[in-house]
Scaffold this motif. Structure first.
Motif, PDB file in Angstrom:
ATOM      1  N   ASP A 105       0.887  -1.137   0.073  1.00 35.24           N
ATOM      2  CA  ASP A 105      -0.022  -0.024   0.006  1.00 35.24           C
ATOM      3  C   ASP A 105       0.800   1.176   0.200  1.00 35.24           C
ATOM      4  OD1 ASP A 105      -0.041   1.199   3.075  1.00 35.24           O
ATOM      5  OD2 ASP A 105      -0.031  -1.192   3.174  1.00 35.24           O
ATOM      6  N   GLU A 106       0.209   2.417  -0.434  1.00 38.26           N
ATOM      7  CA  GLU A 106       1.018   3.532  -0.472  1.00 38.26           C
ATOM      8  C   GLU A 106       1.514   4.260   0.828  1.00 38.26           C
ATOM      9  OE1 GLU A 106       0.161   7.920  -2.417  1.00 38.26           O
ATOM     10  OE2 GLU A 106      -1.342   6.446  -2.576  1.00 38.26           O
ATOM     11  N   GLU A 107       0.952   3.872   1.813  1.00 40.20           N
ATOM     12  CA  GLU A 107       1.506   4.265   3.080  1.00 40.20           C
ATOM     13  C   GLU A 107       2.682   3.904   3.547  1.00 40.20           C
ATOM     14  OE1 GLU A 107       0.006   3.824   7.636  1.00 40.20           O
ATOM     15  OE2 GLU A 107      -1.430   4.652   6.347  1.00 40.20           O
ATOM     16  N   THR A 108       2.727   2.313   3.287  1.00 41.21           N
ATOM     17  CA  THR A 108       3.874   1.620   3.604  1.00 41.21           C
ATOM     18  C   THR A 108       5.012   1.877   2.616  1.00 41.21           C
ATOM     19  OG1 THR A 108       2.639  -0.212   4.352  1.00 41.21           O
ATOM     20  CG2 THR A 108       4.747  -0.848   3.701  1.00 41.21           C
ATOM     21  N   VAL A 109       4.626   1.977   1.426  1.00 40.57           N
ATOM     22  CA  VAL A 109       5.766   2.380   0.472  1.00 40.57           C
ATOM     23  C   VAL A 109       6.420   3.952   0.774  1.00 40.57           C
ATOM     24  CG1 VAL A 109       6.168   3.191  -2.191  1.00 40.57           C
ATOM     25  CG2 VAL A 109       4.706   1.360  -1.404  1.00 40.57           C
ATOM     26  N   ASN A 110       5.647   4.869   1.170  1.00 37.68           N
ATOM     27  CA  ASN A 110       5.922   6.253   1.554  1.00 37.68           C
ATOM     28  C   ASN A 110       7.021   5.840   2.899  1.00 37.68           C
ATOM     29  OD1 ASN A 110       4.879   7.488  -0.504  1.00 37.68           O
ATOM     30  ND2 ASN A 110       3.011   7.758   0.685  1.00 37.68           N
ATOM     31  N   ALA A 111       6.450   5.134   3.936  1.00 38.29           N
ATOM     32  CA  ALA A 111       7.347   5.119   4.957  1.00 38.29           C
ATOM     33  C   ALA A 111       8.661   4.354   4.695  1.00 38.29           C
ATOM     34  CB  ALA A 111       6.433   4.043   6.007  1.00 38.29           C
ATOM     35  N   VAL A 112       8.795   3.552   3.703  1.00 37.21           N
ATOM     36  CA  VAL A 112       9.986   2.751   3.434  1.00 37.21           C
ATOM     37  C   VAL A 112      10.913   3.800   2.649  1.00 37.21           C
ATOM     38  CG1 VAL A 112      11.064   1.139   1.809  1.00 37.21           C
ATOM     39  CG2 VAL A 112       9.136   0.256   3.120  1.00 37.21           C
ATOM     40  N   LEU A 129      19.685   2.138  -2.946  1.00 35.63           N
ATOM     41  CA  LEU A 129      18.338   2.170  -2.296  1.00 35.63           C
ATOM     42  C   LEU A 129      17.370   1.664  -2.825  1.00 35.63           C
ATOM     43  CD1 LEU A 129      18.941   5.960  -1.540  1.00 35.63           C
ATOM     44  CD2 LEU A 129      19.432   4.176   0.138  1.00 35.63           C
ATOM     45  N   ALA A 130      17.229   1.481  -4.259  1.00 39.91           N
ATOM     46  CA  ALA A 130      16.290   0.837  -4.977  1.00 39.91           C
ATOM     47  C   ALA A 130      16.508  -0.643  -4.752  1.00 39.91           C
ATOM     48  CB  ALA A 130      16.155   1.091  -6.527  1.00 39.91           C
ATOM     49  N   GLN A 131      17.462  -1.396  -4.826  1.00 40.15           N
ATOM     50  CA  GLN A 131      17.915  -2.497  -4.477  1.00 40.15           C
ATOM     51  C   GLN A 131      17.211  -3.160  -3.124  1.00 40.15           C
ATOM     52  OE1 GLN A 131      18.287  -4.795  -7.108  1.00 40.15           O
ATOM     53  NE2 GLN A 131      18.042  -2.893  -8.086  1.00 40.15           N
ATOM     54  N   LEU A 132      17.800  -2.321  -2.214  1.00 41.06           N
ATOM     55  CA  LEU A 132      17.596  -2.598  -0.837  1.00 41.06           C
ATOM     56  C   LEU A 132      16.088  -2.702  -0.600  1.00 41.06           C
ATOM     57  CD1 LEU A 132      19.883  -0.418   1.042  1.00 41.06           C
ATOM     58  CD2 LEU A 132      19.872  -2.894   1.386  1.00 41.06           C
ATOM     59  N   GLY A 133      15.069  -1.438  -1.443  1.00 40.18           N
ATOM     60  CA  GLY A 133      13.555  -1.587  -1.253  1.00 40.18           C
ATOM     61  C   GLY A 133      13.032  -2.756  -2.045  1.00 40.18           C
ATOM     62  N   SER A 134      13.675  -3.231  -2.959  1.00 43.61           N
ATOM     63  CA  SER A 134      13.358  -4.524  -3.503  1.00 43.61           C
ATOM     64  C   SER A 134      13.281  -5.648  -3.362  1.00 43.61           C
ATOM     65  CB  SER A 134      13.506  -4.105  -5.392  1.00 43.61           C
ATOM     66  OG  SER A 134      13.101  -3.008  -5.791  1.00 43.61           O
ATOM     67  N   LEU A 135      14.731  -5.948  -3.017  1.00 48.35           N
ATOM     68  CA  LEU A 135      14.964  -7.235  -2.554  1.00 48.35           C
ATOM     69  C   LEU A 135      14.667  -7.474  -0.888  1.00 48.35           C
ATOM     70  CD1 LEU A 135      18.477  -7.550  -4.498  1.00 48.35           C
ATOM     71  CD2 LEU A 135      16.013  -8.298  -5.290  1.00 48.35           C
ATOM     72  N   SER A 136      14.309  -8.896  -0.676  1.00 47.01           N
ATOM     73  CA  SER A 136      14.195  -9.154   0.837  1.00 47.01           C
ATOM     74  C   SER A 136      15.577  -9.946   1.284  1.00 47.01           C
ATOM     75  CB  SER A 136      12.766  -9.982   0.854  1.00 47.01           C
ATOM     76  OG  SER A 136      12.790 -10.193   2.381  1.00 47.01           O
ATOM     77  N   PHE A 137      16.119  -9.432   2.365  1.00 53.41           N
ATOM     78  CA  PHE A 137      17.183 -10.224   2.816  1.00 53.41           C
ATOM     79  C   PHE A 137      16.885 -10.566   4.225  1.00 53.41           C
ATOM     80  CE2 PHE A 137      18.456  -6.196   0.315  1.00 53.41           C
ATOM     81  CZ  PHE A 137      19.033  -6.801  -0.624  1.00 53.41           C
ATOM     82  N   GLY A 138      17.733 -11.687   4.460  1.00 50.81           N
ATOM     83  CA  GLY A 138      17.648 -12.221   5.838  1.00 50.81           C
ATOM     84  C   GLY A 138      18.473 -11.419   6.759  1.00 50.81           C
ATOM     85  N   ASP A 139      19.542 -10.997   6.206  1.00 47.08           N
ATOM     86  CA  ASP A 139      20.746 -10.585   7.129  1.00 47.08           C
ATOM     87  C   ASP A 139      21.548  -9.456   6.513  1.00 47.08           C
ATOM     88  OD1 ASP A 139      22.504 -12.023   5.849  1.00 47.08           O
ATOM     89  OD2 ASP A 139      22.495 -13.637   7.682  1.00 47.08           O
ATOM     90  N   ALA A 140      22.400  -8.867   6.968  1.00 46.42           N
ATOM     91  CA  ALA A 140      23.185  -7.945   6.326  1.00 46.42           C
ATOM     92  C   ALA A 140      24.420  -8.475   5.444  1.00 46.42           C
ATOM     93  CB  ALA A 140      23.884  -7.226   7.491  1.00 46.42           C
ATOM     94  N   GLU A 141      24.501  -9.739   5.906  1.00 43.54           N
ATOM     95  CA  GLU A 141      25.653 -10.593   4.900  1.00 43.54           C
ATOM     96  C   GLU A 141      24.970 -10.842   3.695  1.00 43.54           C
ATOM     97  OE1 GLU A 141      27.931 -14.747   5.038  1.00 43.54           O
ATOM     98  OE2 GLU A 141      26.918 -14.119   6.619  1.00 43.54           O
ATOM     99  N   LEU A 166      13.383  -2.808   7.478  1.00 40.71           N
ATOM    100  CA  LEU A 166      12.597  -3.064   6.092  1.00 40.71           C
ATOM    101  C   LEU A 166      11.871  -4.037   6.324  1.00 40.71           C
ATOM    102  CD1 LEU A 166      15.630  -2.337   3.305  1.00 40.71           C
ATOM    103  CD2 LEU A 166      13.497  -0.799   3.928  1.00 40.71           C
ATOM    104  N   ARG A 167      12.250  -5.409   6.841  1.00 42.52           N
ATOM    105  CA  ARG A 167      11.510  -6.328   6.995  1.00 42.52           C
ATOM    106  C   ARG A 167      10.151  -6.200   8.014  1.00 42.52           C
ATOM    107  NH1 ARG A 167      13.599 -11.423   5.381  1.00 42.52           N
ATOM    108  NH2 ARG A 167      12.116 -12.265   6.794  1.00 42.52           N
ATOM    109  N   ARG A 168      10.251  -5.238   8.788  1.00 44.49           N
ATOM    110  CA  ARG A 168       8.906  -4.864   9.610  1.00 44.49           C
ATOM    111  C   ARG A 168       7.673  -4.337   8.499  1.00 44.49           C
ATOM    112  NH1 ARG A 168      12.597  -2.227  13.457  1.00 44.49           N
ATOM    113  NH2 ARG A 168      13.326  -3.801  14.766  1.00 44.49           N
ATOM    114  N   PHE A 169       8.161  -3.702   7.539  1.00 45.99           N
ATOM    115  CA  PHE A 169       7.144  -3.165   6.651  1.00 45.99           C
ATOM    116  C   PHE A 169       6.690  -4.269   5.466  1.00 45.99           C
ATOM    117  CE2 PHE A 169       9.418   0.754   7.642  1.00 45.99           C
ATOM    118  CZ  PHE A 169       8.643   1.501   8.167  1.00 45.99           C
ATOM    119  N   GLU A 170       7.113  -5.388   5.568  1.00 44.93           N
ATOM    120  CA  GLU A 170       6.859  -6.334   4.423  1.00 44.93           C
ATOM    121  C   GLU A 170       5.317  -6.612   4.443  1.00 44.93           C
ATOM    122  OE1 GLU A 170       9.523  -9.660   3.592  1.00 44.93           O
ATOM    123  OE2 GLU A 170      11.284  -8.201   3.587  1.00 44.93           O
ATOM    124  N   LYS A 171       4.797  -7.141   3.532  1.00 48.47           N
ATOM    125  CA  LYS A 171       3.361  -7.742   3.441  1.00 48.47           C
ATOM    126  C   LYS A 171       2.676  -8.306   4.494  1.00 48.47           C
ATOM    127  CE  LYS A 171       4.707  -9.104  -1.292  1.00 48.47           C
ATOM    128  NZ  LYS A 171       4.996  -9.941  -2.277  1.00 48.47           N
TER     129      LYS A 171
END
Length: 171
Positions: A105-112, A129-141, A166-171
């Motif tokens: 949703d738009e609210e979540t996208v704006n928060a991210v 930044l775009a890749q961080l917002g698009s891909l889902s990672f388990g950890d920093a590594e 970022l994971r807190r905002f996921e679907k």
């Protein structure tokens, strides 16, 4: 990751290597220019396409009938099939973005977007930044593995905090 060859508008082959942010002329930031480089994550691209389709459908509806000022398409859900384009390329793009966008949703996208563009991330390239917002990672590594250009830009703890946020905002 080996660089790939790419044809430019002047037909000269260019080396492209995302691991060192050598992305071609479209992604070169000119510090003397007033224009900012913009790279969208999949969720932002999805929302922009939906809004563009809403505007087109509303304009067509206004031309074909009097809708008393109410916008029928503005009331529709984001993934309503009525907003899909009849153009097969646009439809496939919309389908791809609906499938792979991390944030719905738009609210979540704006928060991210606010999180990614915060001052503590100012050293990151718009592509990162775009890749961080698009891909889902388990950890920093995993984030460093998938986006090698992050190496040396953020500490492990700072990157892990960003990944966790970022994971807190996921679907």
């Amino acid at each position: 990751m080996a660089p790939s060859r790419r044809r430019g508008s002047n037909d000269a082959a260019q080396d492209v290597d995302a691991s060192i942010l050598q992305l071609g002329p479209e992604f070169t930031e000119d510090l003397n220019s007033d224009e900012r480089l913009i790279a969208l994550n999949l969720s932002e691209a999805r929302l922009l396409m939906i809004e563009a389709m809403r505007q087109r459908k509303n304009e067509a509806a206004m031309q074909n009938a009097d809708v008393n000022g109410d916008s029928f398409y503005e009331k529709m859900e984001l993934d309503d099939p009525e907003l899909l384009s009849s153009n097969p390329i646009v439809s496939k793009t919309q389908e791809y973005l609906s499938t792979f966008a991390r944030f719905r949703d738009e609210e979540t996208v704006n928060a991210v977007e606010h999180l990614l563009k915060s001052p503590e991330n100012s050293t990151l390239h718009p592509f990162e930044l775009a890749q961080l917002g698009s891909l889902s990672f388990g950890d920093a590594e995993e984030a460093r593995y998938m986006i090698p250009s992050l190496n040396g830009k953020k500490s492990d703890d700072d990157l892990q905090t960003l990944v966790d946020n970022l994971r807190r905002f996921e679907k």
